[in-house]
Scaffold this active site. Structure first.
Site, mmCIF file in Angstrom:
data_model
loop_
_atom_site.group_PDB
_atom_site.id
_atom_site.type_symbol
_atom_site.label_atom_id
_atom_site.label_comp_id
_atom_site.label_asym_id
_atom_site.label_seq_id
_atom_site.Cartn_x
_atom_site.Cartn_y
_atom_site.Cartn_z
ATOM 1 C CE LYS A 65 3.596 -1.174 1.671
ATOM 2 N NZ LYS A 65 4.071 -1.940 0.466
ATOM 3 N N GLY A 67 -2.139 1.502 -1.353
ATOM 4 C CA GLY A 67 -2.934 0.804 -2.362
ATOM 5 C C GLY A 67 -2.381 0.944 -3.769
ATOM 6 C CB THR A 69 0.327 -3.321 -5.236
ATOM 7 O OG1 THR A 69 1.452 -2.859 -4.482
ATOM 8 C CG2 THR A 69 0.685 -4.570 -6.003
ATOM 9 C CG HIS A 134 5.487 6.010 -4.112
ATOM 10 N ND1 HIS A 134 4.159 5.668 -4.013
ATOM 11 C CD2 HIS A 134 6.184 4.846 -3.982
ATOM 12 C CE1 HIS A 134 4.067 4.349 -3.849
ATOM 13 N NE2 HIS A 134 5.267 3.831 -3.831
ATOM 14 N NE ARG A 158 -4.491 1.123 3.780
ATOM 15 C CZ ARG A 158 -3.845 -0.009 3.949
ATOM 16 N NH1 ARG A 158 -2.564 -0.104 3.565
ATOM 17 N NH2 ARG A 158 -4.431 -1.066 4.468
ATOM 18 C CE1 TYR A 231 -5.976 -0.774 -0.275
ATOM 19 C CE2 TYR A 231 -6.845 -0.580 1.951
ATOM 20 C CZ TYR A 231 -6.252 -1.338 0.960
ATOM 21 O OH TYR A 231 -5.934 -2.655 1.191
ATOM 22 N NE ARG A 296 0.388 -5.737 6.524
ATOM 23 C CZ ARG A 296 -0.331 -5.539 7.625
ATOM 24 N NH1 ARG A 296 -0.271 -6.408 8.602
ATOM 25 N NH2 ARG A 296 -1.097 -4.453 7.773
ATOM 26 C CE LYS A 297 -3.664 -8.729 9.706
ATOM 27 N NZ LYS A 297 -4.090 -8.191 11.022
ATOM 28 N N GLY A 298 -4.730 -6.149 3.426
ATOM 29 C CA GLY A 298 -5.612 -5.426 2.514
ATOM 30 C C GLY A 298 -6.959 -5.087 3.138
HETATM 31 P P1 A3P Z 1 -1.651 -3.851 4.276
HETATM 32 O O1 A3P Z 1 -0.200 -3.904 4.574
HETATM 33 O O2 A3P Z 1 -2.397 -2.988 5.237
HETATM 34 O O3 A3P Z 1 -2.279 -5.178 4.125
HETATM 35 P P2 A3P Z 1 1.136 -0.369 -1.695
HETATM 36 O O4 A3P Z 1 0.653 -1.180 -2.832
HETATM 37 O O5 A3P Z 1 0.937 1.111 -1.883
HETATM 38 O O6 A3P Z 1 2.509 -0.746 -1.302
HETATM 39 O O7 A3P Z 1 0.154 -0.698 -0.483
HETATM 40 C C1 A3P Z 1 0.218 -1.955 0.116
HETATM 41 C C2 A3P Z 1 -1.092 -2.207 0.828
HETATM 42 O O8 A3P Z 1 -2.107 -2.508 -0.128
HETATM 43 C C3 A3P Z 1 -0.978 -3.404 1.742
HETATM 44 O O9 A3P Z 1 -1.840 -3.134 2.849
HETATM 45 C C4 A3P Z 1 -1.503 -4.513 0.852
HETATM 46 O O10 A3P Z 1 -1.941 -5.641 1.547
HETATM 47 C C5 A3P Z 1 -2.638 -3.802 0.142
HETATM 48 N N1 A3P Z 1 -3.002 -4.448 -1.120
HETATM 49 C C6 A3P Z 1 -2.175 -5.002 -2.054
HETATM 50 N N2 A3P Z 1 -2.879 -5.548 -3.037
HETATM 51 C C7 A3P Z 1 -4.190 -5.359 -2.742
HETATM 52 C C8 A3P Z 1 -5.410 -5.738 -3.395
HETATM 53 N N3 A3P Z 1 -5.410 -6.421 -4.522
HETATM 54 N N4 A3P Z 1 -6.568 -5.372 -2.797
HETATM 55 C C9 A3P Z 1 -6.580 -4.680 -1.643
HETATM 56 N N5 A3P Z 1 -5.464 -4.303 -0.986
HETATM 57 C C10 A3P Z 1 -4.282 -4.639 -1.528
#
Ligand code: A3P
Length: 330
Positions: A65, A67, A69, A134, A158, A231, A296-298
């Site tokens: 969680k 960043g 993805t 991870h 992050r 991030y 989600r929010k990012g």
């Molecule tokens: P939030 O839940 O705070 O919105 P991971 O990819 O390590 O699982 O992390 C997920 C987090 O990265 C989530 O944060 C998600 O919204 C955010 N995220 C996913 N895609 C993103 C993108 N293209 N740009 C910015 N943030 C992104």
């Protein structure tokens, strides 16, 4: 700092390791100073023993969680831009979730296919390979971390408070998804419960600050081998960070590409808005969760909508104390 998660894994007796059962969906076991999802530990040991890194490999590493993805999408789009121009309507990221474009090392060794192939399903991938993990730095296969092996690591870190809130939101969605199955999954923790466990380092791949520190120290020792990204910095300057990523991976943007705005195109393709609205990310699924749960929010600072200032101050203090003298700060 955690001890090495080294060759002792060869003799791993999982049932003898410290156990934590309050973090659904999986029980956790502690090994080498970090907590792991119990069902994944054999795959971690297998990856450590059998994964053979290639000099051209790039490993994308992160605490969950943080960043992952986004980093998968950016690295994939950057590295493969000659074959797949980011504006192309048939770009793989327009059809596939980033997790289907870049596989996790530990999942590759856990899959049923891994059993058939004797372990390393990644061996079939063409070079240059992008692989994600991870795993804490101490548990990454030695064929990756040994100096002089050529392969590289990109780490994204992050703010722990945002990683915690993101994990809590994601776990709720994951368990809701599992609830559709007949095996009666456990209820998710409340944010307060997860906070207490997180402060104690008890979460998958926790303690988060030791995870970060392992890679940060490695990036200081071997800056040509380990790139350390943040991030929050990526949000502030995505194009600058993509240029940095390209240079580090050995595929710097040419003058012609710069003039044509290719780095900007990569950022646009991988932006939250673009990816979130792709059909595959609205309606597709991974094994245990809907793709939409990854977007989600990012933003930076969403923790303030779910944690009190007192909770934040407590976690900040724990992290600050743990990092004292390391030269690293969030
Ligand atoms: P939030 O839940 O705070 O919105 P991971 O990819 O390590 O699982 O992390 C997920 C987090 O990265 C989530 O944060 C998600 O919204 C955010 N995220 C996913 N895609 C993103 C993108 N293209 N740009 C910015 N943030 C992104």
């Amino acid at each position: 700092m955690a001890t090495s998660g080294d060759d002792d894994m060869a003799e791993l007796v999982i049932s003898s390791l410290p156990l934590e059962t309050r973090c659904p969906p999986y029980p956790l076991r502690q090994h080498g100073g970090f907590w792991f999802s119990e069902p994944f530990l054999p795959a971690v040991a297998a990856a450590r023993a059998r994964f053979e890194a290639r000099p051209s490999d790039v490993l994308l590493a992160s605490f969950p969680k943080s960043g992952t993805t986004w980093l998968k999408a950016l690295a994939f789009a950057t590295l493969h831009r000659a074959d797949h121009p980011p504006r192309g309507l048939d770009h793989p990221l327009r059809r596939r979730n980033p997790h289907d474009c870049v596989e996790f090392l530990e999942e590759a060794f856990a899959s049923p296919a891994a059993k058939d192939s004797g372990g390393d399903v990644l061996a079939a991938l063409p070079s240059p390979r992008l692989i994600a993990t991870h795993l804490p730095y101490t548990h990454v296969p030695k064929s990756v971390t040994t100096e002089g092996t050529g392969c590289k690591i990109v780490y994204v870190c992050r703010d722990p408070k945002d990683a915690l809130v993101s994990k809590w939101q994601f776990t709720k969605k994951r368990l809701a998804f599992a609830a559709a199955a007949p095996d009666n999954p456990p209820k998710p923790c409340t944010v307060d419960e997860m906070f207490e466990l997180f402060c104690d380092g008890r979460c998958t791949y926790g303690p988060q600050w030791h995870h970060v520190l392992g890679y940060w120290e490695a990036s200081r020792r071997q800056p040509e081998k380990v790139l350390f990204l943040r991030y929050e910095e990526m949000l502030r300057d995505p194009v600058g960070n993509v240029r940095k990523l390209a240079e580090f991976m050995g595929c710097v943007f040419s003058g012609k590409e710069e003039a044509a705005g290719v780095a900007e195109d990569v950022v646009e393709l991988c932006s939250m808005d673009t990816l979130k609205n792709m059909e595959v990310n609205k309606n597709g699924t991974q094994n245990s969760v809907k793709n939409e749960a990854f977007f989600r929010k990012g933003v930076a600072g969403d923790w303030s909508n779910h944690m009190t200032p007192e909770m934040a101050a407590r976690l900040d203090k724990i992290v600050e104390d743990a990092l004292q003298g390391s030269g690293f700060a969030f």
